[in-house]
Enzyme design. Sequence first.
Site, PDB file in Angstrom:
ATOM      1  N   SER A 129      41.554  47.270  35.007  1.00  0.00           N
ATOM      2  CA  SER A 129      42.300  46.578  36.659  1.00  0.00           C
ATOM      3  C   SER A 129      43.527  46.591  35.360  1.00  0.00           C
ATOM      4  O   SER A 129      43.757  46.576  33.838  1.00  0.00           O
ATOM      5  CB  SER A 129      41.835  44.866  36.394  1.00  0.00           C
ATOM      6  OG  SER A 129      42.823  44.140  36.647  1.00  0.00           O
ATOM      7  N   TYR A 157      38.781  36.882  30.919  1.00  0.00           N
ATOM      8  CA  TYR A 157      38.898  37.976  32.369  1.00  0.00           C
ATOM      9  C   TYR A 157      39.398  39.481  32.029  1.00  0.00           C
ATOM     10  O   TYR A 157      38.685  40.439  31.593  1.00  0.00           O
ATOM     11  CB  TYR A 157      39.416  38.611  33.568  1.00  0.00           C
ATOM     12  CG  TYR A 157      39.593  39.086  34.596  1.00  0.00           C
ATOM     13  CD1 TYR A 157      37.743  39.813  35.201  1.00  0.00           C
ATOM     14  CD2 TYR A 157      40.804  39.780  35.267  1.00  0.00           C
ATOM     15  CE1 TYR A 157      38.294  41.432  36.169  1.00  0.00           C
ATOM     16  CE2 TYR A 157      40.202  40.517  36.284  1.00  0.00           C
ATOM     17  CZ  TYR A 157      39.751  41.684  36.641  1.00  0.00           C
ATOM     18  OH  TYR A 157      39.438  42.290  37.211  1.00  0.00           O
ATOM     19  N   LYS A 161      38.012  43.483  29.877  1.00  0.00           N
ATOM     20  CA  LYS A 161      38.216  44.616  31.050  1.00  0.00           C
ATOM     21  C   LYS A 161      38.749  45.493  29.638  1.00  0.00           C
ATOM     22  O   LYS A 161      37.903  46.583  29.592  1.00  0.00           O
ATOM     23  CB  LYS A 161      39.097  44.449  32.065  1.00  0.00           C
ATOM     24  CG  LYS A 161      38.832  44.333  32.878  1.00  0.00           C
ATOM     25  CD  LYS A 161      37.879  44.907  33.740  1.00  0.00           C
ATOM     26  CE  LYS A 161      36.599  44.490  34.980  1.00  0.00           C
ATOM     27  NZ  LYS A 161      35.773  45.503  35.221  1.00  0.00           N
TER      28      LYS A 161
HETATM   29  N1  UPG Z   1      49.487  34.092  46.099  1.00  0.00           N
HETATM   30  C1  UPG Z   1      49.673  33.333  47.311  1.00  0.00           C
HETATM   31  N2  UPG Z   1      49.374  32.309  47.487  1.00  0.00           N
HETATM   32  C2  UPG Z   1      48.123  32.459  47.276  1.00  0.00           C
HETATM   33  C3  UPG Z   1      47.844  33.643  46.693  1.00  0.00           C
HETATM   34  C4  UPG Z   1      48.324  34.763  46.374  1.00  0.00           C
HETATM   35  O1  UPG Z   1      50.987  33.067  46.706  1.00  0.00           O
HETATM   36  O2  UPG Z   1      47.419  31.719  48.020  1.00  0.00           O
HETATM   37  C5  UPG Z   1      50.474  35.249  44.999  1.00  0.00           C
HETATM   38  C6  UPG Z   1      50.590  35.444  43.735  1.00  0.00           C
HETATM   39  O3  UPG Z   1      52.066  34.362  43.156  1.00  0.00           O
HETATM   40  C7  UPG Z   1      50.864  36.639  43.613  1.00  0.00           C
HETATM   41  C8  UPG Z   1      50.539  37.792  44.472  1.00  0.00           C
HETATM   42  O4  UPG Z   1      50.292  36.363  45.796  1.00  0.00           O
HETATM   43  O5  UPG Z   1      52.208  36.554  43.052  1.00  0.00           O
HETATM   44  C9  UPG Z   1      48.486  37.937  44.406  1.00  0.00           C
HETATM   45  O6  UPG Z   1      47.758  37.366  43.918  1.00  0.00           O
HETATM   46  P1  UPG Z   1      47.393  37.780  44.079  1.00  0.00           P
HETATM   47  O7  UPG Z   1      46.259  38.348  45.143  1.00  0.00           O
HETATM   48  O8  UPG Z   1      45.827  36.373  43.525  1.00  0.00           O
HETATM   49  O9  UPG Z   1      46.371  38.450  42.948  1.00  0.00           O
HETATM   50  P2  UPG Z   1      47.205  39.016  40.936  1.00  0.00           P
HETATM   51  O10 UPG Z   1      47.306  37.745  40.538  1.00  0.00           O
HETATM   52  O11 UPG Z   1      48.155  39.771  41.561  1.00  0.00           O
HETATM   53  O12 UPG Z   1      45.348  39.614  40.619  1.00  0.00           O
HETATM   54  C10 UPG Z   1      45.399  40.446  41.282  1.00  0.00           C
HETATM   55  C11 UPG Z   1      43.542  40.595  41.056  1.00  0.00           C
HETATM   56  C12 UPG Z   1      43.059  40.551  39.239  1.00  0.00           C
HETATM   57  C13 UPG Z   1      43.692  41.770  39.028  1.00  0.00           C
HETATM   58  C14 UPG Z   1      45.312  42.060  39.257  1.00  0.00           C
HETATM   59  C15 UPG Z   1      45.307  43.667  39.188  1.00  0.00           C
HETATM   60  O13 UPG Z   1      43.166  38.838  41.533  1.00  0.00           O
HETATM   61  O14 UPG Z   1      42.044  40.692  39.680  1.00  0.00           O
HETATM   62  O15 UPG Z   1      43.462  42.369  37.888  1.00  0.00           O
HETATM   63  O16 UPG Z   1      45.669  42.025  40.968  1.00  0.00           O
HETATM   64  O17 UPG Z   1      47.124  43.521  39.522  1.00  0.00           O
END
Ligand code: UPG
Length: 692
Positions: A129, A157, A161
Amino acid sequence: MTTAAKKVLVTGGAGYIGSHTVVELIENGYECVIVDNLCNSSYDAVARLEILTKHHIPFYKVDLCDAEGLEKVFQEHKIDSVIHFAGLKAVGESTQIPLRYYHNNILGTLVLLELMGKYDVKKLVFSSSATVYGDATRFPDMIPIPEECPLGPTNPYGQTKLAIEHILHDLYNSDNKTWKFAILRYFNPIGAHPSGLIGEDPLGIPNNLLPYMAQVAVGRREKLFVFGNDYDSRDGTPIRDYIHVVDLAKGHIASLKYLDAQDQSQGICREWNLGSGTGSTVLEVYRAFCDASGIEIPYEITGRRAGDVLNLTAKPDRAKRELKWQTELDVAAACRDLWKWSTDNPFGYQLKGIDAKFGTPDEEFDGRFVTIGAGSRFQATIANLGATLADLKVDGQSVVLNYKDEAGYLSKDSCYIGATIGRYANRIAHGKFNLNGKDYQLTINNGVNANHGSIGSFHVKRFLGPILKNPSKDIFTAEYALVDKSENSEFPGSLTVTVLYTVNVATKTLDIEYTGNVEGEATPINMTNHTYFNLNKLNGPESIEGTEIQVISKKSIDVDANTIPTGSIIDRDIATYNDAKPTVLGKRSPDYDYCFVIDEKEVPTEVNTSSKKLKLVTTAYHPDSNIKLEVLTTEPSYQVYTGDWLCAGYHPRQGFAVEPGRYVDAINNKYKECVTLKPGETYGSKIQYRFS
Ligand code: UPG
């Protein structure tokens, strides 16, 4: 000579990325075996993969930490390579229960690698990841992130990895001639398969942006919370590199092929970013999803989420250069496909009103019995062996004959109880037919004739699937498929059939729809269902005695002593809807095993009757149970059989069958056209059982 397909063990293959990768593997000519402990996934994804790919996919419900269970897989299959997805993956959760993450992810991988070594399986693609980079914005010039970026995960997590990446490097260093490892660092996978059959199905409240938005859009959640708009970006929300899961899946094929193409005497252990190279903000993705769904999703800006960083965008150049892989789909396509998945499956795979149990005592997933309409006043249980109707309950009472497990259905002379009959229901005189100038001889299995497809009978074939759905409140469907290859059949042409069961619990109807398509050569086809009904099973399970029946027509195909049609149509002694009184089935008589025709003047020609109106052809009623069955069909004829030769655990006349279909032995007479399926055509027919 064709070489055998390479077999890939896919750990976590029932999960989101794993299931999409299985589709691409099979499309690229690989065979797959899936191992998954189903702790965060559903076997239904695998069942759907079978229909999507038209391939049987061996499945093992095994936890990777269970060395003994996993070893069985290596013993039973000649594995060529492994794609390793299985693992716990929620960032937030990993901070709460770190030991479970370390134990599960790292120990599972160690057990897998030890067995790979033991069984000389030396190629592995590992699902890592982008999270291993941690906050790459801590460096001045690491966005977009290259593989050389220093690593520094910020949660347990991510640490697991990274630890696994280290383990792979150490193992490679210990024997760099044989081990071949591809470490794939995913950015943000989103979207779903364009078929709408598989997608992401998070348990509980989704953590990730897209699944959360999708649940708001389908009405499962009130609004989206945007975690902060005070970042240093175009619109103040964080930037991520979102990648369509189908592109991501293709990245695995590219890396597997890359490993395959490596020098035989040289190992490799290398990382590749799988990303698009383009970053999108939360609000940009929000807009794309609103546009794809046509829904203005309510949202609220809240505070930043702990651990989130401003920008995680990949530098994907290495994958492009070395793996010859790059993304082809954009965020809009991912949103469109996610929306299809969400609207087709608003509750993912787990549906209320559907139960599954195993058909074999040792819980082999191959043999499954699925109940649709479970817990309601009308429910059907279907086995994937023979796409067999294994039970039908009306107000809690079973009205069909059945066996308790697969062994019964597989027993000799099982009398086709409940089964799908194909390729060719009913008799073919002397097992002979001629198509396109060629003579064919089927094995004789019934007097001097071939019956119900003879030795290739569908009743003992394992169907693929099912796809289970609950399209509206009272309706449940189960769709099965079977690929009957010409090389394994006495019939010509490779035939693919589907069987769709639809239960309507409100109207107490069970619909069965058949479709068929053939490749190569034309084939005879005539499908039906061979359920034996006993409407008074609760009070008088030993006999159909007392059942009152009426049919649409007493016209029936006359047969000789060998049950071969004589060419004439005659009247049988049976009550029709014009008669005031029904025929009452007695202990020993009347005994019917006749093909009744709905319209004697008609010479049916259509190979596809599905668009025709359903016609009521037989009504059966038992006064003791007060249960009435009506059989409707789009087919031109129906066999009425009073079960006088029932055996294999049952007595004669313990059940009766009404089997709609095409005229008996039609392939050998003037009715030939309606039972001849040519390449490019679609066979179709429908049956309905209606209860009151
Ligand atoms: N976000 C929101 N509201 C929500 C969920 C997410 O604003 O309800 C935002 C969050 O703050 C972030 C973006 O959306 O800025 C993406 O969030 P998310 O979809 O949770 O992905 P990440 O936090 O970027 O994490 C994902 C995977 C993780 C992996 C990573 C790699 O969950 O396992 O390692 O992507 O980049």
